[in-house]
Design an enzyme around this catalytic site. Structure first.
Site, PDB file in Angstrom:
ATOM      1  N   LYS A 116       5.468  77.957 -66.303  1.00 42.37           N
ATOM      2  CA  LYS A 116       5.783  78.664 -67.560  1.00 42.37           C
ATOM      3  C   LYS A 116       5.070  78.004 -68.741  1.00 42.37           C
ATOM      4  O   LYS A 116       4.833  78.642 -69.765  1.00 42.37           O
ATOM      5  CB  LYS A 116       7.302  78.715 -67.756  1.00 42.37           C
ATOM      6  CG  LYS A 116       8.003  79.585 -66.688  1.00 42.37           C
ATOM      7  CD  LYS A 116       9.511  79.538 -66.789  1.00 42.37           C
ATOM      8  CE  LYS A 116      10.195  80.617 -65.970  1.00 42.37           C
ATOM      9  NZ  LYS A 116      10.578  80.305 -64.634  1.00 42.37           N
ATOM     10  N   VAL A 135      12.025  74.322 -60.000  1.00 44.79           N
ATOM     11  CA  VAL A 135      12.970  74.173 -58.885  1.00 44.79           C
ATOM     12  C   VAL A 135      12.338  73.603 -57.613  1.00 44.79           C
ATOM     13  O   VAL A 135      13.041  73.379 -56.631  1.00 44.79           O
ATOM     14  CB  VAL A 135      13.713  75.487 -58.535  1.00 44.79           C
ATOM     15  CG1 VAL A 135      14.747  75.838 -59.587  1.00 44.79           C
ATOM     16  CG2 VAL A 135      12.762  76.618 -58.282  1.00 44.79           C
TER      17      VAL A 135
HETATM   18  N1  GLN Z   1      10.120  80.867 -59.214  1.00 45.21           N
HETATM   19  C1  GLN Z   1      11.412  80.433 -59.647  1.00 45.21           C
HETATM   20  C2  GLN Z   1      12.275  81.620 -60.037  1.00 45.21           C
HETATM   21  O1  GLN Z   1      11.763  82.551 -60.586  1.00 45.21           O
HETATM   22  C3  GLN Z   1      11.264  79.509 -60.795  1.00 45.21           C
HETATM   23  C4  GLN Z   1      12.583  79.019 -61.320  1.00 45.21           C
HETATM   24  C5  GLN Z   1      12.585  77.605 -61.722  1.00 45.21           C
HETATM   25  O2  GLN Z   1      11.725  76.789 -61.377  1.00 45.21           O
HETATM   26  N2  GLN Z   1      13.624  77.265 -62.438  1.00 45.21           N
HETATM   27  O3  GLN Z   1      13.448  81.630 -59.813  1.00 45.21           O
END
Ligand code: GLN
Length: 312
Positions: A70, A266
């Protein structure tokens, strides 16, 4: 500031002390492929502004960026479309709900995602990029990510992680279809999501992420290549949002414990940009309830204290 030898010693000690501090944490499993990781892996890297990159632990570990992407999509969108265009579509205020919350989106007065670091906001960024750049969107984002991380071979998407997320993304699909129904997401839902999933699946190591942090910490100029990758203002914007929104609804807790601008994912990674000093990155898959690496937060808290990095 520590010299290279001291810094290497600090990283080695941190890896030794923190790799087992995973508490009750578990690797993310809502994206099935992420649950297949070895939970004992631990890697930490620092990139200084004079171009050195030092690492310790399982330094060959590769993992997907997940929400750390992001940072890439925001920086890329700011560079290509400008501040006003970007912030007509997302806000820049912290969110007290989990990163995939639907509730918070419904509660804003104009149905605009609160910030570009929660899923709804980043899906809007992906939609904007996919809509404006068409077929070349992924290639251009990958090129930008490779430059931000100083990765000369070029970063790539981990196809297994991408497919795993794409096949199990009920929550992100709900968010995207809802946003499309009210006009917040103007572009095609599945094409926006496809770019979003692919960006989340970009594979990196902590060395890559530390250089990305150092590039932001160095006002947008890569310490690895000397290239000005984002404008000064855009680096400030990204760092500012990392300071207040980087660890989802645990951002304030992280600011108290660590006190440096950061973004987590995550997969278990956390990337930090310490303005005027360095980039740091850590990887340890077991996560706390907010989706942040347990050992990663502990390691960064120790490093921040030891090297006096606190700045927010
Ligand atoms: N790809 C994960 C999602 O969209 C990213 C979320 C994260 O890293 N918090 O849920």
């Amino acid at each position: 500031m520590e010299n290279g030898l001291d810094l290497q010693r600090i990283l080695d000690k941190t890896a030794e002390d923190c790799r087992a501090l995973t508490g009750d944490g578990k690797p993310a499993s809502y994206i099935p492929e992420l649950a297949t990781v070895n939970p004992k892996l631990f890697s930490i890297s620092a990139a200084t502004l004079d171009g050195a990159v030092l690492s310790s632990g399982d330094t060959n570990a590769r993992f997907s960026m997940q929400s750390m992407s992001k940072v890439i999509s925001l920086a890329f969108a700011l560079e290509r479309f400008g501040h006003d265009d970007v912030f007509s579509k997302v806000g820049m205020e912290p969110c007290s709900e989990p990163f995939n919350s639907i509730m918070k989106l419904e509660m804003t007065s104009n149905h605009t995602p609160l910030n570009p670091f929660i899923n709804s906001g980043s899906i809007v960024m992906a939609g904007l990029i996919a809509e404006r750049l068409g077929e070349s969107a992924l290639e251009e984002v990958l090129g930008f990510a490779s430059r931000m991380t100083g990765n000369k071979r070029g970063l790539e998407v981990n196809e297994r992680v991408y497919r795993s997320e794409s096949m199990t993304a009920d929550r992100n699909r709900s968010l995207a279809y809802f946003m499309h129904s009210i006009g917040t997401l103007s572009f095609d839902v599945e094409r926006s999501l496809d770019l979003y999933f692919r960006m989340c699946s970009i594979e990196v190591g902590t060395g890559d992420l530390a250089v990305m942090g150092a590039t932001l910490a160095n006002a947008g100029k890569s310490p690895a290549t000397g290239e000005q990758i984002t404008s000064l203002d855009n680096s400030y914007t990204v760092i500012g949002i990392m300071s207040v929104c980087g660890l989802y609804n645990e951002s304030a807790d992280f600011a108290v414990k660590v006190g440096v601008p950061a973004k987590s994912g995550v997969s278990g990674g956390i990337v930090c940009a310490v303005p005027g000093k360095m980039g740091l990155a850590v990887f340890s898959p077991p996560l706390d309830a907010g989706g942040n690496s347990v050992a990663g937060v502990k390691a960064l808290s120790g490093l921040s204290r030891q090297m006096k990095l606190r700045g927010i």
